[in-house]
Enzyme design. Structure first.
Site, short mmCIF file in Angstrom:
data_model
loop_
_atom_site.label_atom_id
_atom_site.label_comp_id
_atom_site.label_asym_id
_atom_site.label_seq_id
_atom_site.Cartn_x
_atom_site.Cartn_y
_atom_site.Cartn_z
N GLY A 1 0.88 -1.15 0.12
CA GLY A 1 0.02 -0.02 0.05
C GLY A 1 0.97 1.28 0.02
N LYS A 2 0.40 2.38 -0.18
CA LYS A 2 1.13 3.70 -0.29
C LYS A 2 0.03 4.81 0.03
CE LYS A 2 5.52 4.76 -0.24
NZ LYS A 2 6.61 4.25 0.02
N GLY A 3 0.48 5.96 0.51
CA GLY A 3 -0.37 7.03 0.62
C GLY A 3 0.17 8.45 0.58
#
Ligand code: NAD
Length: 417
Positions: free
Chosen positions: A106-108
């Site tokens: 994931g990444k944000g």
């Protein structure tokens, strides 16, 4: 005519496509593995110090969760885009799989310039962002961590906001936290340490006399400076280092203690006594055993890859080499330790942090480093064996290993309904 540079998501897709050619996977499965599983775009209204409100745009992407909860950092930068976050999330899926952690990717990110914001403004923006994404994060769903311009304090605010919302302290919702709120020993040095363990293994298989080797490091932040410290401790000679203001070179070697003191005092490595100033471009072409890009994406491209004069390129940075440059390095016999493996020490110790948080039982640094060494050593040989078996460079080998593992998990779980 010059070809348009690929954006990070296009590069991630190209790397995936290069690797799946070697795997006998059904086309449908490839389509599933390529696509991000979940993309959340949120508005982050934030009260500024002067009483006005700004609305920042924030993203959280879960690329794949077949092997476990999504794992990956949160980046604060004016240039963050959804495409970039999608690429970084995909890289996290493969990175976790290469070192066999029970995580997806994931990444944000939030589009903002923290250099122009007060601590209070950053805190309020972080807490509202954490609240907006709290519908999809959690210790068994998606576990953020620091990335560019976020740090342990940012993670403490996210953990606190999530915990207040839930009515229970939930340490395992983020990693990279300060030690006082469930952080792990060894986390701040983990990325560089993991890279150094990988370099030791590379020296063994390539028969490079490790303790007499030379190294050049681009970037002097958390990854690059700590790498200098650890390689020097191993006995290597670091002949050149750089930061955004330029590089310094001394064939006799640079002392970590003195260079870091100079950088802390003056803000840059440049101007360190008894060194020759060199450009970042020139630094990449110095003759050495290990070249360590530890700064930005796209440092080694088709324009300068042929000038690289190192035996090994150890990618502590994410995405420092373009796919065209990969082929040039490979043709020239330069051994590459690819980012999704070389800098996986950071996420590996994040995994240890999460394990310790869930068990409420904390390890000493010696145990953290020993477990990290085992994982990096084993994974190096896993990737190296595949590179020999398929006759491909180490990046493609790392992707073959990672995609194979995620594909296997996806096939075994089956597609619901
Ligand atoms: P950082 O912000 O601490 O340091 C970045 C360094 O790069 C600074 O010294 C800066 O001056 C230098 N720099 C910026 N532009 C440059 C340029 N054009 N030429 C040379 N140097 C330049 O960042 P970091 O945490 O050390 O991360 C560096 C890289 O490592 C990034 O690609 C990051 O994604 C990757 N990485 C870091 C971690 C981690 O745990 N810190 C984990 C995985 C990957």
């Amino acid at each position: 005519m010059t070809k348009k540079a690929l954006n990070p998501f296009e590069i991630a897709v190209q790397q995936f496509n290069n690797a799946v050619k070697h795997l006998d996977l059904p086309k449908d499965l490839c389509r599933i593995l390529r696509a991000p599983a979940l993309q959340l775009v949120v508005s982050v209204p934030t009260r500024m110090d002067d009483g006005t409100y700004k609305v920042f745009e924030g993203y959280r992407v879960q690329h794949n969760v077949a092997r476990g909860p999504a794992k990956g950092g949160i980046r604060y930068h004016p240039g963050v885009t959804l495409d970039e976050v999608k690429a970084l999330a995909a890289w996290m899926t493969w990175k976790c799989a290469v070192v066999n952690l029970p995580f997806g990717g994931g990444k944000g990110g939030v589009v903002c310039n923290t250099k122009e914001m007060s601590q209070g403004e950053i805190e309020r923006m972080t807490r509202r962002f954490a609240s907006e994404i709290s519908v999809i994060i959690g210790p068994d769903r998606d576990i953020p961590a620091p990335d560019m311009y976020t740090n342990p304090q940012t993670m403490a605010w996210i953990m606190d906001t999530y915990s207040v919302g839930r009515g229970a302290t939930t340490l395992g919702v983020v990693t990279g936290k300060p030690l006082s709120v469930g952080g792990s020993e060894g986390r701040s040095e983990a990325t560089a340490r993991g890279g150094v363990y990988a370099m030791r293994e590379a020296a063994k298989v390539l028969k490079i006399p490790y303790k007499k080797a030379t190294a050049v490091i681009q970037g002097y932040g958390n990854a690059g400076a700590i790498c200098h410290k650890l390689l020097e401790k191993d006995g290597l000679k670091i002949i050149a280092v750089s930061d955004s203001k330029g590089g310094i070179h001394n064939p006799k070697g640079l002392s970590y203690k003195e260079v870091i003191k100079h950088k802390e005092k003056t803000g840059s490595v440049v101007g360190f006594p008894h060194t020759r100033k060199i450009s970042n471009e020139k630094l990449l072409s110095l003759e050495c055993d290990f070249l360590v890009p530890a700064a930005l994406e796209g440092a080694i491209t088709r324009n300068n890859a042929a000038d690289v004069n190192a035996k090994v390129v150890a990618e502590l940075a994410n995405g420092p080499t373009t796919p065209e440059a990969d082929d040039i390095l490979h043709k020239n016999g330069v051994f590459l330790i690819p980012d999704i493996f070389c800098n996986a020490g950071g996420v590996t110790v994040s995994y240890f942090e999460w394990v310790q948080d869930l068990q409420a039982f904390f390890w000493d640094e010696e145990r953290v480093n020993a477990e990290l060494r085992n994982i990096m050593r084993r994974s190096f040989h896993d990737v190296y064996e595949i590179s020999k078996k398929y006759k491909v460079h180490m990046r493609t080998a790392a992707y073959i290993l990672a995609i194979g593992r995620v594909a296997e998990a996806t096939k075994t779980r089956g597609i619901y309904p």
